[in-house]
Scaffold this active site. Structure first.
Site, PDB file in Angstrom:
ATOM      1  N   PRO A   1      -9.654  18.474  -5.048  1.00 13.72           N
ATOM      2  CA  PRO A   1     -10.972  18.860  -5.533  1.00 13.72           C
ATOM      3  C   PRO A   1     -12.080  18.501  -4.540  1.00 13.72           C
ATOM      4  O   PRO A   1     -12.174  17.365  -4.098  1.00 13.72           O
ATOM      5  CB  PRO A   1     -11.137  18.029  -6.817  1.00 13.72           C
ATOM      6  CG  PRO A   1      -9.784  17.505  -7.134  1.00 13.72           C
ATOM      7  CD  PRO A   1      -9.051  17.426  -5.867  1.00 13.72           C
ATOM      8  N   GLU A   2     -12.846  19.495  -4.187  1.00 13.88           N
ATOM      9  CA  GLU A   2     -14.057  19.281  -3.395  1.00 13.88           C
ATOM     10  C   GLU A   2     -15.219  19.653  -4.311  1.00 13.88           C
ATOM     11  O   GLU A   2     -15.034  19.770  -5.521  1.00 13.88           O
ATOM     12  CB  GLU A   2     -14.021  20.147  -2.123  1.00 13.88           C
ATOM     13  CG  GLU A   2     -12.806  19.834  -1.241  1.00 13.88           C
ATOM     14  CD  GLU A   2     -12.749  20.655   0.037  1.00 13.88           C
ATOM     15  OE1 GLU A   2     -13.808  21.112   0.501  1.00 13.88           O
ATOM     16  OE2 GLU A   2     -11.646  20.854   0.550  1.00 13.88           O
TER      17      GLU A   2
ATOM     18  N   ARG B   1      -1.527  10.916  -8.158  1.00 10.00           N
ATOM     19  CA  ARG B   1      -1.461  10.214  -6.881  1.00 10.00           C
ATOM     20  C   ARG B   1      -2.412   9.039  -6.768  1.00 10.00           C
ATOM     21  O   ARG B   1      -2.330   8.272  -5.831  1.00 10.00           O
ATOM     22  CB  ARG B   1      -1.735  11.189  -5.759  1.00 10.00           C
ATOM     23  CG  ARG B   1      -0.553  11.252  -4.869  1.00 10.00           C
ATOM     24  CD  ARG B   1      -0.345  12.656  -4.459  1.00 10.00           C
ATOM     25  NE  ARG B   1      -0.582  12.771  -3.045  1.00 10.00           N
ATOM     26  CZ  ARG B   1      -0.647  13.941  -2.424  1.00 10.00           C
ATOM     27  NH1 ARG B   1      -0.567  15.040  -3.113  1.00 10.00           N
ATOM     28  NH2 ARG B   1      -0.826  13.981  -1.157  1.00 10.00           N
TER      29      ARG B   1
END
Length: 293
Positions: free
Chosen positions: A2-3, A134
DNA sequence: AGGCGATCCTGAGGGC
DNA sequence: TGCCCTCAGGATCGCC
């Protein structure tokens, strides 16, 4: 990964439920995912080998408070209470915020690190969860609005409204690659590896160019392309490469219009030449040697 | 100052 | 079918 566009879609997809909602109950399922002020590791990232979280209480996740809304700066999302305390949510690589009606089933229940049970302003009941397989992401408790302002002032200007003047300022004297500047959240907030490559391509600028050598015209073009590419990606629902979905589980479509990202060795959509790849600032970088001079 | 490598982490995909 | 290896990368830290 995600940016800015993906974080903005997440924000949009929880805003209506969050604004005016009461946090009935907040649960932290994994302690080392939340950083609270005074933790031995005070920075924004947690060095997990050394991080020893202090005892967190449900209040650190805003239990009992009424929420004002979901705000965003760069890639950071904040659930802000009307009394001031907030929780910053950073999605990292694989982080998700999912929202389901109370009683409804979540599609994935593994790697859920925090849960909020909300009563929305209209009385409807919801569950909001933070999931991050993660764990490059995390949660940061912020005690008041001044602290949030302070934390966010360490970030560069939001990339969605990046002005040529602001970009010129962070490029001035910067003897590093322009892509490294774009990726530096203190310089510009919100650009990650995907959109850095896409913006450089769209502006016809080689990502390896030393930032300080860009002409005013190039700076202007790059700032405009950063804004345009991010705005377009938001409209398309963000880029879904593997994990990304918004809070309602909807995938994005911006990956369908990527011109260079993950296209190494394929023909340039503009000139037909072969796209090059290497590693720049520790990231896989793709560019067209012909179109990006 | 900033480049570079290591680190954190899981899952996917390739090779055999 | 399964195991081992590599790769993906946001941000930071420490070294040079």
């Amino acid at each position: 990964m995600p940016e800015l566009p993906e974080v903005e879609r997440v924000r949009q997809s929880i805003e209506a439920v969050v604004a005016g909602a009461t946090v009935e109950r907040a649960t932290l399922h994994r302690r080392d995912v939340l950083v609270i002020p005074g933790d031995p590791e005070g920075g924004f990232s947690r060095n997990r080998t050394r991080y020893r979280p202090k005892r967190a209480s449900p209040a650190h996740l805003l239990q009992g408070l009424t929420l004002r809304g979901a705000h965003r700066r760069g890639k950071q999302l904040a659930l802000v209470s009307s009394k001031g305390p907030a929780v910053i949510v950073h999605l990292g690589m694989t982080g998700q915020v999912r929202r389901v009606a109370e009683g409804a089933r979540l599609p994935q229940t593994d790697h859920i690190h925090a849960t909020w049970r909300l009563t929305a302003a209209d009385g409807s009941r919801w569950r909001l969860v933070f999931r991050d397989p993660r764990r490059f992401g995390g949660l940061w408790h912020v005690p008041d609005s001044a602290s949030l302002t302070e934390r966010w002032s360490a970030l560069g200007p939001d990339a969605l409204t990046l002005t040529p003047t602001a970009l010129a300022e962070v490029c001035r004297g910067a003897k590093r690659a322009v892509k490294a500047v774009l990726l530096d959240q203190r310089a510009v907030a919100g650009v990650g590896n995907i959109y850095a490559d896409e913006a450089c391509f769209a502006a016809g600028i080689d990502p390896h160019r030393t930032a300080t050598t860009l002409t005013p015209h190039e700076i202007e073009s790059l700032a405009a392309e950063v804004r345009r590419i991010l705005a377009d990606a938001i409209e398309r629902g963000g880029s879904t490469l593997r994990d990304y979905v918004d809070a309602e589980g909807t995938q994005g479509g911006a990956q369908l219009v990527h011109r260079v990202y993950a296209r190494a060795g394929l023909p340039c959509t503009q000139c037909g030449g072969v796209l090059s790849t290497d590693r720049l600032a520790q990231r896989a970088t793709v560019w067209c040697p012909r179109c990006q001079g």
